[in-house]
Design a protein around this motif. Structure first.
Motif, PDB file in Angstrom:
ATOM      1  N   LYS A   1       0.820  -1.208   0.000  1.00  0.00           N
ATOM      2  CA  LYS A   1       0.000   0.000   0.000  1.00  0.00           C
ATOM      3  C   LYS A   1       0.858   1.264   0.000  1.00  0.00           C
ATOM      4  O   LYS A   1       0.363   2.346  -0.288  1.00  0.00           O
ATOM      5  CB  LYS A   1      -0.929  -0.007   1.209  1.00  0.00           C
ATOM      6  CG  LYS A   1      -1.928  -1.149   1.202  1.00  0.00           C
ATOM      7  CD  LYS A   1      -2.808  -1.129   2.438  1.00  0.00           C
ATOM      8  CE  LYS A   1      -3.792  -2.297   2.435  1.00  0.00           C
ATOM      9  NZ  LYS A   1      -4.649  -2.293   3.643  1.00  0.00           N
ATOM     10  N   ALA A   2       2.131   1.117   0.343  1.00  0.00           N
ATOM     11  CA  ALA A   2       3.023   2.270   0.429  1.00  0.00           C
ATOM     12  C   ALA A   2       3.764   2.513  -0.875  1.00  0.00           C
ATOM     13  O   ALA A   2       4.009   3.662  -1.253  1.00  0.00           O
ATOM     14  CB  ALA A   2       4.015   2.078   1.563  1.00  0.00           C
ATOM     15  N   VAL A   3       4.142   1.439  -1.561  1.00  0.00           N
ATOM     16  CA  VAL A   3       4.900   1.548  -2.806  1.00  0.00           C
ATOM     17  C   VAL A   3       4.384   0.521  -3.802  1.00  0.00           C
ATOM     18  O   VAL A   3       3.653  -0.403  -3.441  1.00  0.00           O
ATOM     19  CB  VAL A   3       6.415   1.320  -2.561  1.00  0.00           C
ATOM     20  CG1 VAL A   3       7.002   2.424  -1.706  1.00  0.00           C
ATOM     21  CG2 VAL A   3       6.653  -0.034  -1.909  1.00  0.00           C
ATOM     22  N   ASN A   4       4.777   0.673  -5.064  1.00  0.00           N
ATOM     23  CA  ASN A   4       4.364  -0.281  -6.097  1.00  0.00           C
ATOM     24  C   ASN A   4       5.126  -1.592  -5.940  1.00  0.00           C
ATOM     25  O   ASN A   4       6.352  -1.592  -5.814  1.00  0.00           O
ATOM     26  CB  ASN A   4       4.619   0.285  -7.490  1.00  0.00           C
ATOM     27  CG  ASN A   4       3.733   1.471  -7.808  1.00  0.00           C
ATOM     28  OD1 ASN A   4       2.633   1.598  -7.268  1.00  0.00           O
ATOM     29  ND2 ASN A   4       4.201   2.347  -8.683  1.00  0.00           N
TER      30      ASN A   4
ATOM     31  N   VAL B   1       9.926  -4.567  -5.360  1.00  0.00           N
ATOM     32  CA  VAL B   1       9.356  -3.428  -4.641  1.00  0.00           C
ATOM     33  C   VAL B   1      10.020  -2.143  -5.137  1.00  0.00           C
ATOM     34  O   VAL B   1      11.212  -1.932  -4.919  1.00  0.00           O
ATOM     35  CB  VAL B   1       9.559  -3.574  -3.122  1.00  0.00           C
ATOM     36  CG1 VAL B   1       8.910  -2.403  -2.386  1.00  0.00           C
ATOM     37  CG2 VAL B   1       8.974  -4.906  -2.643  1.00  0.00           C
ATOM     38  N   ASP B   2       9.250  -1.294  -5.805  1.00  0.00           N
ATOM     39  CA  ASP B   2       9.774  -0.067  -6.390  1.00  0.00           C
ATOM     40  C   ASP B   2       9.723   1.061  -5.370  1.00  0.00           C
ATOM     41  O   ASP B   2       8.731   1.769  -5.242  1.00  0.00           O
ATOM     42  CB  ASP B   2       8.961   0.299  -7.635  1.00  0.00           C
ATOM     43  CG  ASP B   2       9.510   1.527  -8.348  1.00  0.00           C
ATOM     44  OD1 ASP B   2      10.574   2.022  -7.935  1.00  0.00           O
ATOM     45  OD2 ASP B   2       8.874   1.983  -9.324  1.00  0.00           O
ATOM     46  N   ILE B   3      10.823   1.231  -4.626  1.00  0.00           N
ATOM     47  CA  ILE B   3      10.876   2.267  -3.603  1.00  0.00           C
ATOM     48  C   ILE B   3      10.686   3.650  -4.222  1.00  0.00           C
ATOM     49  O   ILE B   3      10.122   4.555  -3.609  1.00  0.00           O
ATOM     50  CB  ILE B   3      12.221   2.219  -2.849  1.00  0.00           C
ATOM     51  CG1 ILE B   3      12.456   0.812  -2.275  1.00  0.00           C
ATOM     52  CG2 ILE B   3      12.266   3.251  -1.739  1.00  0.00           C
ATOM     53  CD1 ILE B   3      11.403   0.352  -1.325  1.00  0.00           C
ATOM     54  N   GLY B   4      11.136   3.826  -5.460  1.00  0.00           N
ATOM     55  CA  GLY B   4      11.037   5.118  -6.127  1.00  0.00           C
ATOM     56  C   GLY B   4       9.619   5.542  -6.447  1.00  0.00           C
ATOM     57  O   GLY B   4       9.383   6.689  -6.836  1.00  0.00           O
ATOM     58  N   SER B   5       8.639   4.637  -6.300  1.00  0.00           N
ATOM     59  CA  SER B   5       7.250   4.987  -6.594  1.00  0.00           C
ATOM     60  C   SER B   5       6.620   5.810  -5.486  1.00  0.00           C
ATOM     61  O   SER B   5       5.501   6.298  -5.632  1.00  0.00           O
ATOM     62  CB  SER B   5       6.423   3.718  -6.832  1.00  0.00           C
ATOM     63  OG  SER B   5       6.383   2.918  -5.658  1.00  0.00           O
TER      64      SER B   5
END
Length: 316
Positions: free
Chosen positions: A233-236, A250-254
């Motif tokens: 729910k926090a990142v893509n 897990v795309d932290i940059g999203s």
């Protein structure tokens, strides 16, 4: 990119006066992709206004280089199974060192350092020390590239492929930064099996990270905290289901917030000691108590330790 198999970073000296600026910024920036707030467990109240924002997963080495870490976890057998898994066949480019003062390395993180929902959580909201992991960490890789690295299980000789050859099932958390968890077989009907074989909506609603920074600057420790965060729910998150593994990219940059917090830690990764635990959230009495999939303790990682992985081409 930490391909855990996990990864991180920040600056050895903070600017004068940054404490108050950062505190105000964190309070103002608690937003996730698309707006709103990060979905922390609603029944909890955080003693600080600063909530955990995935800081233990730093991605950018420079504006053009993305770092990632890979953590390999091999699932421990169920208590009733007597056979032991030979972990000597698994290796990563980040070394394993159990000494307390070791640097640029990883070791197992004690499950009791994390608190999870108890068997009676539905009735009294109690939490207990997590205890034994469902899976055992076996290898950690620290990767870098000029672009985001997806589907790290394609790398020849990686822990997931070795596990598959031995009939083990793997769970890979690629946090752009990445983790591998392995298991001989999934227990049909278990929460973990339902997560692995479920749809993306179910996975996003259940995947949780519990972070902790036992050693590092006050700002980093306070901004990360130790409250469970719903990753999906926090990142893509992109889920890749192979015949013998599930990889979670897990795309932290999203998330602008995650990137903002990473901006605080870029440059001082060598000063940080970080713990990360992953679990599938339990919502009903038959799913409780919660169990950690696995957890890792990473100490003072050096950027120069990261390597460029050689990935096999995608099969169309």
């Amino acid at each position: 990119m930490l391909s855990a198999v996990y990864g991180f970073k920040i600056k050895s000296r903070l600017f004068d006066g940054i404490d108050s600026i950062v505190e105000d910024w964190i309070v103002d920036q608690m937003h996730i992709k698309g707006g709103g707030t990060i979905d922390l467990e609603p029944y909890l109240t955080h003693s600080s206004t600063m909530e955990p924002i995935l800081a233990p997963m730093a991605v950018e080495r420079t504006t053009t280089t993305r770092a990632a870490t890979s953590v390999g976890l091999v699932a421990a057998l169920e208590e009733e199974q007597a056979d032991q898994i030979d972990l000597s066949c698994f290796s990563g480019n980040l070394r394993h060192d159990d000494r307390d003062n070791a640097r640029d390395c990883w070791k197992l993180s004690d499950g009791n350092n994390f608190r999870v929902r108890s068997k009676h959580f539905c009735y009294d909201k109690t939490k207990i020390p997590a205890g034994k992991h469902l899976m055992d960490l076996v290898a950690v890789d620290w990767f870098k590239d000029t672009k985001r690295i997806d589907h790290v299980a394609r790398r020849q000789g990686c822990a997931a492929q070795v596990a598959s050859e031995k009939g083990l099932f793997s769970l890979i958390f690629n946090l752009q930064v990445s983790l591998f968890h392995f298991r001989r077989q999934l227990v049909m009907g278990s929460l973990l099996q339902r997560f692995v074989d479920g749809d993306d909506e179910f996975r996003n609603s259940r995947l949780k990270l519990i972070p902790s920074v036992p050693k590092g600057s006050w700002i980093v420790r306070q901004s990360v905290g130790s409250t469970p965060c719903s990753l999906g729910k926090a990142v893509n998150c992109n889920y890749i289901r192979g015949s013998k593994y599930l990889e979670i990219d897990v795309d932290i940059g999203s998330s602008t917030v995650a990137n903002g917090v990473l901006g605080l830690v870029i440059g001082v990764i060598t000063t940080l000691v970080v713990d990360m635990a992953f679990l599938v959230q339990a919502n009903t009495t038959d799913e409780l108590p919660e169990r950690l999939i696995g957890a890792v303790h990473v100490s003072h990682i050096e950027l120069k330790s990261a390597v460029v992985p050689k990935l096999e081409p995608e099969i169309s």
